[in-house]
Design a protein around this motif. Sequence first.
Motif, short mmCIF file in Angstrom:
data_model
loop_
_atom_site.label_atom_id
_atom_site.label_comp_id
_atom_site.label_asym_id
_atom_site.label_seq_id
_atom_site.Cartn_x
_atom_site.Cartn_y
_atom_site.Cartn_z
N LEU A 143 -49.86 31.05 28.60
CA LEU A 143 -50.66 31.65 27.53
C LEU A 143 -49.95 32.91 27.04
O LEU A 143 -49.68 33.82 27.82
N ILE A 144 -49.65 32.93 25.76
CA ILE A 144 -49.06 34.10 25.13
C ILE A 144 -50.19 34.77 24.36
O ILE A 144 -50.65 34.24 23.34
N GLU A 145 -50.68 35.90 24.87
CA GLU A 145 -51.80 36.59 24.22
C GLU A 145 -51.35 37.17 22.88
O GLU A 145 -50.51 38.05 22.82
N THR A 146 -51.94 36.62 21.83
CA THR A 146 -51.57 37.00 20.47
C THR A 146 -52.84 37.03 19.61
O THR A 146 -53.58 36.06 19.60
N LEU A 190 -44.76 24.24 27.82
CA LEU A 190 -45.75 24.44 26.77
C LEU A 190 -46.19 25.89 26.73
O LEU A 190 -46.53 26.47 27.75
N GLN A 191 -46.18 26.45 25.54
CA GLN A 191 -46.67 27.80 25.34
C GLN A 191 -47.83 27.74 24.36
O GLN A 191 -47.69 27.17 23.28
N ILE A 192 -48.96 28.31 24.75
CA ILE A 192 -50.13 28.37 23.88
C ILE A 192 -50.28 29.82 23.43
O ILE A 192 -50.37 30.72 24.26
N TYR A 193 -50.31 30.02 22.13
CA TYR A 193 -50.44 31.35 21.55
C TYR A 193 -51.86 31.53 21.06
O TYR A 193 -52.36 30.71 20.29
N GLY A 194 -52.51 32.58 21.50
CA GLY A 194 -53.87 32.86 21.05
C GLY A 194 -54.50 33.96 21.87
O GLY A 194 -53.89 34.49 22.80
N HIS A 195 -55.73 34.27 21.54
CA HIS A 195 -56.47 35.30 22.26
C HIS A 195 -57.34 34.62 23.32
O HIS A 195 -57.98 33.62 23.04
N PRO A 196 -57.37 35.16 24.55
CA PRO A 196 -58.12 34.50 25.63
C PRO A 196 -59.62 34.37 25.34
O PRO A 196 -60.26 33.47 25.88
N ALA A 209 -51.98 28.38 18.39
CA ALA A 209 -50.76 27.64 18.04
C ALA A 209 -50.09 27.29 19.35
O ALA A 209 -50.31 27.95 20.36
N ALA A 210 -49.31 26.24 19.35
CA ALA A 210 -48.62 25.83 20.57
C ALA A 210 -47.17 25.50 20.24
O ALA A 210 -46.87 25.01 19.15
N LYS A 211 -46.32 25.78 21.19
CA LYS A 211 -44.90 25.52 21.02
C LYS A 211 -44.38 24.82 22.27
O LYS A 211 -44.69 25.23 23.39
N HIS A 212 -43.64 23.76 22.06
CA HIS A 212 -42.97 23.05 23.15
C HIS A 212 -41.58 22.70 22.66
O HIS A 212 -41.41 21.80 21.84
#
Length: 67
Positions: free
Chosen positions: A31-34, A4-10, A52-55
């Motif tokens: 966490l992908i900081e975006t 699971l990858q979660i895209y967003g700002h912390p 957003a999340a990607k799996h």
Amino acid sequence: MTGLQIYGHPNSTFTRTARMAAEEKGVAYELIETPPHSEVIRAMNPFGKIPAAKHGKLVMRESGAIC
């Protein structure tokens, strides 16, 4: 890489909500900081909102749906 990858700002409360749900469920995530409205986010959410999340091939947006 985790599944699971979660895209967003912390600092985003909505990103934090998605991260807390993953933690509570024991789901490993990356966490992908975006920032919002970036090209990466716009590719997953036409409104440019985070998180957003990607799996694999599955892409989800909006914290409620991710949770």
